[in-house]
Design a protein around this motif. Structure first.
Motif, PDB file in Angstrom:
ATOM      1  N   ILE A  32      55.264  64.977  38.600  1.00  0.00           N
ATOM      2  CA  ILE A  32      54.460  63.759  38.442  1.00  0.00           C
ATOM      3  C   ILE A  32      54.047  63.166  39.792  1.00  0.00           C
ATOM      4  CG2 ILE A  32      56.410  62.119  38.328  1.00  0.00           C
ATOM      5  CD1 ILE A  32      54.915  60.671  36.068  1.00  0.00           C
ATOM      6  N   HIS A  33      54.890  63.338  40.819  1.00  0.00           N
ATOM      7  CA  HIS A  33      54.579  62.749  42.127  1.00  0.00           C
ATOM      8  C   HIS A  33      53.765  63.691  43.021  1.00  0.00           C
ATOM      9  CE1 HIS A  33      56.884  59.007  41.749  1.00  0.00           C
ATOM     10  NE2 HIS A  33      57.805  59.706  41.117  1.00  0.00           N
ATOM     11  N   ASP A  80      59.298  68.625  36.867  1.00  0.00           N
ATOM     12  CA  ASP A  80      58.613  67.330  36.778  1.00  0.00           C
ATOM     13  C   ASP A  80      57.836  67.138  38.079  1.00  0.00           C
ATOM     14  OD1 ASP A  80      57.949  64.647  37.045  1.00  0.00           O
ATOM     15  OD2 ASP A  80      59.794  63.904  36.118  1.00  0.00           O
ATOM     16  N   LYS A 129      51.347  58.306  38.154  1.00  0.00           N
ATOM     17  CA  LYS A 129      51.946  57.703  39.365  1.00  0.00           C
ATOM     18  C   LYS A 129      50.877  57.494  40.432  1.00  0.00           C
ATOM     19  CE  LYS A 129      55.100  56.785  37.635  1.00  0.00           C
ATOM     20  NZ  LYS A 129      55.628  55.445  37.444  1.00  0.00           N
ATOM     21  N   ASP A 154      53.669  61.140  27.645  1.00  0.00           N
ATOM     22  CA  ASP A 154      54.029  60.872  29.045  1.00  0.00           C
ATOM     23  C   ASP A 154      54.979  61.978  29.488  1.00  0.00           C
ATOM     24  OD1 ASP A 154      56.560  60.088  28.065  1.00  0.00           O
ATOM     25  OD2 ASP A 154      56.056  57.962  28.091  1.00  0.00           O
ATOM     26  N   VAL A 155      55.371  61.935  30.741  1.00  0.00           N
ATOM     27  CA  VAL A 155      56.241  63.006  31.249  1.00  0.00           C
ATOM     28  C   VAL A 155      57.594  62.970  30.549  1.00  0.00           C
ATOM     29  CG1 VAL A 155      57.470  63.803  33.315  1.00  0.00           C
ATOM     30  CG2 VAL A 155      55.040  63.252  33.438  1.00  0.00           C
ATOM     31  N   GLY A 156      58.099  61.752  30.300  1.00  0.00           N
ATOM     32  CA  GLY A 156      59.390  61.622  29.614  1.00  0.00           C
ATOM     33  C   GLY A 156      59.369  62.303  28.253  1.00  0.00           C
ATOM     34  N   ASN A 159      62.132  62.243  43.377  1.00  0.00           N
ATOM     35  CA  ASN A 159      62.392  60.806  43.323  1.00  0.00           C
ATOM     36  C   ASN A 159      63.893  60.627  43.134  1.00  0.00           C
ATOM     37  OD1 ASN A 159      62.577  58.111  42.600  1.00  0.00           O
ATOM     38  ND2 ASN A 159      61.376  58.288  40.722  1.00  0.00           N
ATOM     39  N   CYS A 173      62.924  67.993  39.941  1.00  0.00           N
ATOM     40  CA  CYS A 173      62.042  66.881  40.291  1.00  0.00           C
ATOM     41  C   CYS A 173      61.375  67.234  41.611  1.00  0.00           C
ATOM     42  CB  CYS A 173      62.882  65.602  40.439  1.00  0.00           C
ATOM     43  SG  CYS A 173      61.905  64.094  40.480  1.00  0.00           S
ATOM     44  N   TYR A 212      65.691  60.557  39.598  1.00  0.00           N
ATOM     45  CA  TYR A 212      65.032  59.590  38.711  1.00  0.00           C
ATOM     46  C   TYR A 212      65.938  59.264  37.519  1.00  0.00           C
ATOM     47  CZ  TYR A 212      61.391  57.793  35.569  1.00  0.00           C
ATOM     48  OH  TYR A 212      60.647  57.031  34.710  1.00  0.00           O
ATOM     49  N   ALA A 235      58.326  51.638  39.575  1.00  0.00           N
ATOM     50  CA  ALA A 235      57.353  52.475  40.291  1.00  0.00           C
ATOM     51  C   ALA A 235      55.927  52.230  39.793  1.00  0.00           C
ATOM     52  CB  ALA A 235      57.746  53.947  40.180  1.00  0.00           C
TER      53      ALA A 235
HETATM   54  C1  LIG Z   1      60.108  61.747  38.627  1.00  0.00           C
HETATM   55  C2  LIG Z   1      59.507  60.905  37.536  1.00  0.00           C
HETATM   56  N1  LIG Z   1      59.293  61.450  36.339  1.00  0.00           N
HETATM   57  C3  LIG Z   1      58.742  60.737  35.339  1.00  0.00           C
HETATM   58  C4  LIG Z   1      58.414  59.406  35.507  1.00  0.00           C
HETATM   59  C5  LIG Z   1      57.880  58.640  34.350  1.00  0.00           C
HETATM   60  O1  LIG Z   1      56.740  59.225  33.896  1.00  0.00           O
HETATM   61  P1  LIG Z   1      56.150  58.867  32.483  1.00  0.00           P
HETATM   62  O2  LIG Z   1      55.876  57.389  32.488  1.00  0.00           O
HETATM   63  O3  LIG Z   1      54.928  59.712  32.410  1.00  0.00           O
HETATM   64  O4  LIG Z   1      57.207  59.268  31.483  1.00  0.00           O
HETATM   65  C6  LIG Z   1      58.596  58.799  36.746  1.00  0.00           C
HETATM   66  C7  LIG Z   1      58.249  57.395  36.940  1.00  0.00           C
HETATM   67  O5  LIG Z   1      58.405  56.810  37.965  1.00  0.00           O
HETATM   68  C8  LIG Z   1      59.163  59.567  37.781  1.00  0.00           C
HETATM   69  O6  LIG Z   1      59.384  59.044  38.997  1.00  0.00           O
END
Ligand SMILES: Cc1ncc(COP(=O)(O)O)c(C=O)c1O
Length: 378
Positions: A194-195, A192, A226, A91-93, A164, A160, A117, A33
């Motif tokens: 992020i999108h 989450d 993203k 990061d989100v992870g 995703n 999510c 995801y 992505a």
């Molecule tokens: C739903 C979702 N969460 C988290 C991530 C990754 O985010 P990060 O790189 O900030 O951990 C992605 C990446 O595509 C994603 O689609």
């Protein structure tokens, strides 16, 4: 509105990021992505200025990042964020895993909704939990299924939104019911989001923390990574809206904000403040690519069906007429030299699906569908 251009393939292939390094040059890479558009000009300027200042030290996310995010979220979604309730994370992870570590005891169930995801399946055990699946039904949250799961008192639910890989934007009504259930059964919701900036024309994003009552039970993760294509710069944010979840976030490892990328903070501030006209151009471009993909599939690859996503630059393609498991992905890769994500990575119910990244040029998209059609015709 002018659509965003994309550099020719030979220029894209000079990139050093994962999307462009995983496969040999005869493969069209449409899995990871990352998008192929140039960075937003304000983001480029902020990064160039930092290099010119030799400004590559540790980050100072506060107050600039929190203020910029609050300004963007207020304008875009009418979501009033208190900047003091924003915490920067790598990061989100990392944010989700660190929150789960605080909410989960070893072996506790954590609910997720496949197909979802793929890293969600790893983040839960990384934090010591055990994945508890409540499958999407027809691409939507299975709210009765979630109620049955919540009745077993899982440690948390990782939502999510937008979702995703199916590209669904959960509605205000669905989220209201979700918050009601989470509150009734005392299940914390880690959303989450992020999108969120990538919601396409036709759909409306609802931040979970704008749902009445959500502040007491939910926490949101937001990032510019993203929508402005900044994943390598390592910067995301956790947002809370009430003391209970703020207290959880307050127990994150003390060094958490120091582990954020300085360039990520600078780029995110530029994105949220001056990068919104570019974002609107991006959404118009993705809307165009979504329509193009629909036409191409109908004309050239009718064995594949899909429900156009409401958000993201990701298409979830039903290739069960071609094969099960990861067979369609293998066929498109070996015969067509097009790299896609195999559906089973997103959960067992992704069997026979592939995920295609349409954040690219019309030319590349058209070439990819042609190659897939040829591969499927053999
Ligand atoms: C739903 C979702 N969460 C988290 C991530 C990754 O985010 P990060 O790189 O900030 O951990 C992605 C990446 O595509 C994603 O689609």
């Amino acid at each position: 509105m002018d659509l965003l251009p994309v550099a020719p393939l030979d220029v894209l292939r000079r990139r050093r990021s994962a999307k462009w390094r995983f496969h040999p040059d005869d493969v069209l890479p449409l899995p990871v992505a990352e998008m192929d558009f140039d960075l937003a000009p304000p983001v480029q300027d902020a990064l160039r200025a930092a290099v010119d200042r030799s400004d590559a030290g540790y980050p100072t996310p506060l107050p600039t990042l929190a203020d910029a995010l609050a300004g963007f979220a207020g304008e875009r979604w009418g979501w009033e964020i208190d900047p003091s309730a924003v915490t920067a994370v790598t990061d989100v992870g990392v944010g989700v895993v660190e929150l789960l570590r605080l909410l989960t005891r070893p072996g506790d169930p954590v609910v997720i909704c496949p197909p979802v995801y793929a890293p969600f399946f790893g983040w839960v055990p990384e934090a010591g939990g055990r994945v508890f699946e409540v499958l999407l039904v027809d691409g939507r949250l299975d709210l009765p299924g979630l109620e049955r799961a919540f009745a077993q008192h899982p440690a948390a639910f990782v939502l999510c939104n937008p979702h995703n890989p199916v590209g669904r934007v959960h509605t205000r009504e669905e989220l209201t019911e979700l918050v009601r259930l989470a509150t009734a059964y005392g299940v914390p919701v880690i959303s989450d989001e992020i999108h969120a900036p990538l919601v396409l024309p036709g759909a409306t994003f609802t931040p979970i923390l704008t749902i009445p009552g959500a502040a007491a039970i939910a926490v949101s993760l937001v990032s510019s990574s993203k929508a402005w294509n900044l994943a390598g710069l390592k910067c995301a944010t956790i947002v809370t809206a009430g003391p209970r979840l703020a207290d959880v976030v307050g127990r994150l490892p003390q060094d958490t904000p120091w582990r954020v990328g300085h360039f990520g903070v600078l780029a995110s501030v530029a994105a949220y403040t001056d990068g919104v006209p570019w974002l609107d151009q991006l959404l118009a471009t993705l809307d165009d690519r979504r329509a193009l993909l629909g036409r191409l599939l109908a004309e050239r690859l009718s064995k594949v069906s899909w429900r156009p996503p409401e958000a993201t630059f990701l298409a979830w393609l039903d290739c069960t007429a071609i094969g099960t498991g990861a067979a369609p992905r293998e066929l498109f890769f070996t015969r067509g030299r097009v790299a896609l994500e195999p559906g089973p990575r997103f959960g067992a119910n992704g069997s026979g699906f592939v995920r295609l990244n349409f954040g690219t040029s019309a030319e590349i998209l058209e070439a990819a569908v042609d190659r897939m059609a040829e591969a499927a015709a053999v």
